[in-house]
Design a protein around this motif. Structure first.
Motif, short mmCIF file in Angstrom:
data_model
loop_
_atom_site.label_atom_id
_atom_site.label_comp_id
_atom_site.label_asym_id
_atom_site.label_seq_id
_atom_site.Cartn_x
_atom_site.Cartn_y
_atom_site.Cartn_z
N ALA A 94 0.84 -1.31 -0.07
CA ALA A 94 -0.05 0.00 0.16
C ALA A 94 0.90 1.26 -0.15
O ALA A 94 0.65 2.06 -0.66
N ASN A 95 2.02 1.13 0.62
CA ASN A 95 2.85 2.30 0.86
C ASN A 95 3.58 2.50 -0.59
O ASN A 95 3.73 3.69 -1.01
N ILE A 96 3.86 1.43 -1.14
CA ILE A 96 4.67 1.69 -2.54
C ILE A 96 3.59 2.26 -3.59
O ILE A 96 4.08 3.09 -4.11
N LEU A 97 2.55 1.80 -3.33
CA LEU A 97 1.44 2.48 -4.22
C LEU A 97 1.26 3.88 -3.99
O LEU A 97 1.25 4.76 -4.88
N SER A 98 1.22 4.35 -2.69
CA SER A 98 1.15 5.77 -2.11
C SER A 98 2.26 6.56 -2.79
O SER A 98 2.20 7.68 -2.97
N ILE A 99 3.74 5.98 -2.92
CA ILE A 99 4.61 6.65 -3.04
C ILE A 99 4.64 6.90 -4.77
O ILE A 99 4.93 8.07 -5.34
N LYS A 100 4.30 6.01 -5.34
CA LYS A 100 4.07 6.01 -6.82
C LYS A 100 2.90 6.98 -7.13
O LYS A 100 3.08 8.10 -7.92
N ASP A 136 6.64 17.48 -9.26
CA ASP A 136 7.57 18.23 -8.42
C ASP A 136 7.56 17.73 -6.97
O ASP A 136 6.83 17.79 -6.17
N LEU A 137 8.74 16.81 -6.73
CA LEU A 137 8.98 16.19 -5.36
C LEU A 137 9.56 16.93 -4.31
O LEU A 137 9.27 16.83 -3.28
N SER A 138 9.94 18.21 -4.56
CA SER A 138 10.48 19.21 -3.48
C SER A 138 9.41 19.78 -2.75
O SER A 138 9.69 20.08 -1.82
N GLU A 139 8.13 19.85 -3.27
CA GLU A 139 6.96 20.54 -2.44
C GLU A 139 5.79 19.64 -2.47
O GLU A 139 4.80 20.08 -2.34
N ASN A 140 6.27 18.24 -2.40
CA ASN A 140 5.14 17.32 -2.58
C ASN A 140 4.98 16.81 -1.10
O ASN A 140 5.57 15.63 -0.66
N ALA A 141 3.86 17.24 -0.34
CA ALA A 141 3.69 16.68 1.03
C ALA A 141 3.27 15.36 1.18
O ALA A 141 3.71 14.49 1.88
N ASP A 142 2.49 14.74 0.06
CA ASP A 142 1.99 13.58 -0.01
C ASP A 142 3.17 12.56 -0.38
O ASP A 142 3.29 11.48 0.50
N TYR A 143 4.26 12.86 -1.04
CA TYR A 143 5.39 12.04 -1.29
C TYR A 143 6.24 12.08 0.06
O TYR A 143 6.90 10.90 0.40
N ASP A 144 6.44 13.24 0.59
CA ASP A 144 7.33 13.00 1.94
C ASP A 144 6.49 12.39 3.03
O ASP A 144 7.12 11.61 3.70
N ALA A 145 5.20 12.49 2.91
CA ALA A 145 4.41 11.57 3.89
C ALA A 145 4.69 10.11 3.78
O ALA A 145 4.93 9.11 4.75
N ALA A 146 4.74 9.61 2.61
CA ALA A 146 4.64 8.50 1.99
C ALA A 146 6.21 7.77 2.39
O ALA A 146 6.29 6.68 2.65
N LYS A 147 7.22 8.48 2.04
CA LYS A 147 8.53 8.13 2.32
C LYS A 147 8.96 8.02 3.96
O LYS A 147 9.55 6.93 4.11
N ASN A 148 8.26 8.70 4.49
CA ASN A 148 8.32 8.62 6.16
C ASN A 148 7.75 7.44 6.46
O ASN A 148 8.06 6.93 7.46
N GLU A 149 6.66 7.23 6.15
CA GLU A 149 5.72 6.08 6.32
C GLU A 149 6.42 4.59 6.01
O GLU A 149 6.78 3.65 6.71
N GLN A 150 7.22 4.93 4.65
CA GLN A 150 8.21 3.88 4.27
C GLN A 150 9.26 3.35 5.16
O GLN A 150 9.44 2.11 5.41
N ALA A 151 9.80 4.50 5.77
CA ALA A 151 10.92 4.22 6.60
C ALA A 151 10.43 3.73 7.89
O ALA A 151 11.10 2.96 8.47
N GLN A 152 9.20 3.88 8.55
CA GLN A 152 8.82 3.52 9.71
C GLN A 152 8.39 1.82 9.34
O GLN A 152 8.60 1.18 10.29
N ILE A 153 7.69 1.71 8.04
CA ILE A 153 7.17 0.37 7.64
C ILE A 153 8.63 -0.72 7.71
O ILE A 153 8.85 -1.54 8.34
N GLU A 154 9.73 0.01 7.13
CA GLU A 154 10.88 -0.98 6.87
C GLU A 154 11.49 -1.01 8.26
O GLU A 154 12.34 -2.09 8.37
N GLY A 155 11.77 0.13 9.03
CA GLY A 155 12.36 -0.12 10.25
C GLY A 155 11.56 -1.06 11.19
O GLY A 155 12.25 -2.06 11.89
N ARG A 156 10.51 -1.03 11.46
CA ARG A 156 9.41 -2.18 12.11
C ARG A 156 9.92 -3.55 11.54
O ARG A 156 9.86 -4.49 12.29
#
Length: 157
Positions: free
Chosen positions: A31-37, A44-64
């Motif tokens: 689901a997270n990979i889909l959100s990132i896509k 523009d990824l520099s001001e993309n809050a959805d992308y930042d949120a999805a990448k943060n979630e990815q880090a949390q998922i992978e860490g867990r």
């Protein structure tokens, strides 16, 4: 690498951890990979809050996932729980010597499963350490940060 910390779990705790890992790998990660896509497709990824949120979630998922996989490598299942003395996995009923009407019941589990609100205390907690290897009827002094107190073991299940 002889200093690995053993993770003590009950059978139930092991099943819960395996179920969480399965959910992370087979549900949350895809689901997270889909959100990132989807976020990436917005441009523009520099001001993309959805992308930042999805990448943060990815880090949390992978860490867990890594944390759980590490824990599962060092798991020791709590079994053969003695009934004659307190040990890992024991459920212990106690009463406080200063206030005999005040009683508690705790199940002694590994730190990963501890939940004081559910009556499950870590084997590393002061009260569990004090109770270990004692028998019904023993009066034990518990050393706590708020001062020492005495409890009597009324039952071991």
């Amino acid at each position: 690498m002889g200093n690995k910390k053993v993770i003590y779990l009950t059978e139930e705790g092991l099943k819960d951890l395996q179920a969480e890992l399965d959910d992370l790998i087979n549900v949350k990660r895809p689901a997270n990979i889909l959100s990132i896509k989807e976020a990436r497709s917005l441009g523009d990824l520099s001001e993309n809050a959805d992308y930042d949120a999805a990448k943060n979630e990815q880090a949390q998922i992978e860490g867990r996932i890594k944390t759980i996989e590490k824990m599962l490598e060092n798991v020791e299942i709590i079994k053969d729980i003695p009934k004659d003395k307190v040990g890992l996995g024991s459920t212990v009923a106690i009463k406080y010597v200063d206030d005999p009407d005040d009683t508690d019941e705790y199940k002694i589990v590994g730190s990963q499963e501890a939940d004081p609100f559910e009556g499950r205390i870590s084997n590393e907690s002061p009260i569990a350490k004090a109770l270990m290897n004692h028998k019904k009827g023993d009066i034990i002094t518990v050393e706590s940060p708020n001062g020492n107190y005495e409890v009597e073991i009324t039952e071991i299940k």
